[in-house]
Design a protein around this motif. Structure first.
Motif, PDB file in Angstrom:
ATOM      1  N   GLN A  22      29.046  46.419  41.146  1.00 17.22           N
ATOM      2  CA  GLN A  22      30.203  45.594  40.750  1.00 17.22           C
ATOM      3  C   GLN A  22      30.974  45.106  41.972  1.00 17.22           C
ATOM      4  O   GLN A  22      31.539  44.008  41.946  1.00 17.22           O
ATOM      5  N   CYS A  76      39.142  56.090  36.111  1.00 14.06           N
ATOM      6  CA  CYS A  76      39.400  55.162  37.205  1.00 14.06           C
ATOM      7  C   CYS A  76      38.190  55.034  38.110  1.00 14.06           C
ATOM      8  O   CYS A  76      37.603  56.053  38.457  1.00 14.06           O
ATOM      9  N   PRO A  77      37.794  53.856  38.557  1.00 10.81           N
ATOM     10  CA  PRO A  77      38.409  52.560  38.258  1.00 10.81           C
ATOM     11  C   PRO A  77      37.704  51.809  37.117  1.00 10.81           C
ATOM     12  O   PRO A  77      37.713  50.584  37.095  1.00 10.81           O
ATOM     13  N   GLY A  78      37.099  52.549  36.189  1.00  9.85           N
ATOM     14  CA  GLY A  78      36.352  51.917  35.096  1.00  9.85           C
ATOM     15  C   GLY A  78      37.135  50.885  34.309  1.00  9.85           C
ATOM     16  O   GLY A  78      36.679  49.742  34.146  1.00  9.85           O
ATOM     17  N   LEU A  84      31.296  41.359  41.368  1.00  8.03           N
ATOM     18  CA  LEU A  84      32.648  40.918  40.987  1.00  8.03           C
ATOM     19  C   LEU A  84      33.520  40.639  42.203  1.00  8.03           C
ATOM     20  O   LEU A  84      34.506  39.912  42.096  1.00  8.03           O
ATOM     21  N   LEU A  99      39.754  49.123  35.113  1.00  2.83           N
ATOM     22  CA  LEU A  99      40.032  47.946  35.957  1.00  2.83           C
ATOM     23  C   LEU A  99      38.779  47.084  36.090  1.00  2.83           C
ATOM     24  O   LEU A  99      38.833  45.855  35.954  1.00  2.83           O
ATOM     25  N   MET A 100      37.651  47.716  36.351  1.00  2.00           N
ATOM     26  CA  MET A 100      36.422  46.942  36.532  1.00  2.00           C
ATOM     27  C   MET A 100      36.015  46.260  35.227  1.00  2.00           C
ATOM     28  O   MET A 100      35.493  45.137  35.239  1.00  2.00           O
ATOM     29  N   PRO A 115      32.754  55.797  35.898  1.00  2.00           N
ATOM     30  CA  PRO A 115      31.645  54.880  36.173  1.00  2.00           C
ATOM     31  C   PRO A 115      30.797  55.425  37.308  1.00  2.00           C
ATOM     32  O   PRO A 115      31.337  55.934  38.283  1.00  2.00           O
TER      33      PRO A 115
END
Lengths: 130, 76
Positions: free
Chosen positions: A79, B14-16, A83, B18-19, A71
């Motif tokens: 996020q 990580c941490p994809g 979040l 989990l998010m 990501p």
């Protein structure tokens, strides 16, 4: 659950450091930690609307990451806010140097902040510098 | 009746995963099950750890053809 505050000082514009800082901030935030991020120096330009997020790699891992489906750091920082309720503060000095105002920055950033206020907020927390 | 949501995070590092799980949890009801599909070995360890830490329930983890299936229940 621990309540220890995580304070991230982000000054580098390298891909590895931006990514690692974003990982620390996002995972800490979604794990219930209070997270404050201070964005300054070469890190801040990436948070100006419309700026490229193609950060230069420092070394092998940064180059390899470009071709992996990790990501991207801006998504992780966003996020962390959406979040996990992290707070991202743009450095007012770096904003002055870049000649940008609050409206030029990504909307999930908080208000421009100087070192005095950030250091006061970070006084009782862990400080991570990238 | 509780639902089951599949969070397909295959290919993400990580941490994809989990998010993606956390984003999916936001829109689920208490009692719902979520199954995360991940090809990231680190996430297979991290997700159950996070689930325990924040008070949800880790139901099972198994690996099948290089894909980890991590099942959790939203507990709060």
């Amino acid at each position: 659950m621990t309540s220890s505050k995580v304070c991230v000082v982000m000054v580098s514009g390298s891909r590895e450091r931006l990514q690692m800082a974003a990982m620390v901030a996002s995972v800490a935030a979604v794990s219930g930690r209070e997270v404050l991020v201070f964005l300054s120096m070469n890190a801040l330009p990436y948070f100006v609307k419309g700026m490229s997020t193609d950060a230069a790699a420092e070394g092998k891992l940064g180059s390899l990451m470009e071709h992996k489906n990790a990501p991207d750091f801006k998504t992780l920082f966003e996020q962390a806010v959406s979040l996990g309720e992290a707070k991202l503060y743009p450095c007012s000095m770096a904003m002055d140097v870049l000649a940008v105002g609050p409206d030029d920055l990504e909307p999930y950033l908080g208000e421009p902040t100087g070192l005095t206020r950030f250091l006061d907020a970070a006084r009782d927390g862990q400080v991570w510098t990238f | 009746m509780p639902g089951k949501t599949v969070v397909d995070a295959r290919g993400s590092f990580c941490p994809g995963p989990l998010m993606e799980l956390i984003a999916a949890l936001k829109s689920c009801q208490v009692g719902d099950e979520l199954e995360v599909l991940s090809t990231d070995r680190g996430s297979a360890n991290d997700i159950p750890e996070w689930v325990r830490k924040v008070g949800h329930e880790h139901l099972a983890t198994h690996v099948e053809a290089g894909v980890w299936h991590i099942t959790v229940r939203k507990a709060k």
